[in-house]
Motif scaffolding. Sequence first.
Motif, PDB file in Angstrom:
ATOM      1  N   GLU A  38      -1.216   2.495  -8.035  1.00 19.91           N
ATOM      2  CA  GLU A  38      -2.016   1.879  -8.947  1.00 19.91           C
ATOM      3  C   GLU A  38      -2.333   0.603  -8.850  1.00 19.91           C
ATOM      4  O   GLU A  38      -3.459   0.257  -9.276  1.00 19.91           O
ATOM      5  CB  GLU A  38      -0.712   1.931 -10.317  1.00 19.91           C
ATOM      6  N   PRO A  75      -0.117  13.006  -6.053  1.00 19.55           N
ATOM      7  CA  PRO A  75      -0.722  12.865  -7.522  1.00 19.55           C
ATOM      8  C   PRO A  75      -0.612  11.380  -7.930  1.00 19.55           C
ATOM      9  O   PRO A  75      -1.638  11.054  -8.718  1.00 19.55           O
ATOM     10  CB  PRO A  75       0.357  13.648  -8.433  1.00 19.55           C
ATOM     11  N   SER A  76       0.044  10.438  -7.281  1.00 21.63           N
ATOM     12  CA  SER A  76       0.137   9.132  -7.875  1.00 21.63           C
ATOM     13  C   SER A  76      -1.253   8.270  -7.392  1.00 21.63           C
ATOM     14  O   SER A  76      -1.601   7.553  -8.080  1.00 21.63           O
ATOM     15  CB  SER A  76       1.042   8.446  -7.242  1.00 21.63           C
ATOM     16  N   ARG A  98      -4.021   9.955  -6.690  1.00 21.88           N
ATOM     17  CA  ARG A  98      -5.183  10.874  -7.347  1.00 21.88           C
ATOM     18  C   ARG A  98      -5.147  10.401  -8.795  1.00 21.88           C
ATOM     19  O   ARG A  98      -6.405   9.775  -9.444  1.00 21.88           O
ATOM     20  CB  ARG A  98      -4.880  12.239  -7.530  1.00 21.88           C
ATOM     21  N   GLU A  99      -4.251   9.927  -9.394  1.00 20.16           N
ATOM     22  CA  GLU A  99      -4.131   9.469 -10.944  1.00 20.16           C
ATOM     23  C   GLU A  99      -4.744   8.041 -10.899  1.00 20.16           C
ATOM     24  O   GLU A  99      -5.557   7.724 -11.710  1.00 20.16           O
ATOM     25  CB  GLU A  99      -2.804   9.643 -11.494  1.00 20.16           C
ATOM     26  N   GLU A 155      -8.445   8.341 -10.160  1.00 20.36           N
ATOM     27  CA  GLU A 155      -9.221   8.548 -11.526  1.00 20.36           C
ATOM     28  C   GLU A 155      -9.145   7.527 -12.811  1.00 20.36           C
ATOM     29  O   GLU A 155     -10.100   7.320 -13.297  1.00 20.36           O
ATOM     30  CB  GLU A 155      -8.550   9.824 -11.827  1.00 20.36           C
ATOM     31  N   ARG A 156      -8.077   6.861 -12.873  1.00 21.29           N
ATOM     32  CA  ARG A 156      -7.513   5.693 -13.973  1.00 21.29           C
ATOM     33  C   ARG A 156      -8.521   4.619 -13.652  1.00 21.29           C
ATOM     34  O   ARG A 156      -9.219   3.980 -14.653  1.00 21.29           O
ATOM     35  CB  ARG A 156      -6.386   5.374 -14.003  1.00 21.29           C
TER      36      ARG A 156
END
Length: 81
Positions: free
Chosen positions: A30, A64-65, A67-68, A71-72
């Motif tokens: 993130e 997934p972390s 990819r998210e 995307e975010r």
Amino acid sequence: MMIVDLIDGEDFRQRLVSLGVRIPKEACPETCARLAAGCHRAKGVEGLESAIRELMQHTDVMLPSVREAIERHLLPVFSAV
């Protein structure tokens, strides 16, 4: 037995660092994506969009972390251009 090399947070961070984005060593996906997006908005990061588009072709082996986070924070930066 097939061994798959997953794209994890450290792989993601290293790819961004190789493009010249300054990211702390222990940054989560993130934070990596947020910093890369901010850097790209401020001065542009050559090769960032193509690197992210290439990564997104491998979501089947991406955590997934990661990819998210992409995307975010990153895909919206590219679609705003």
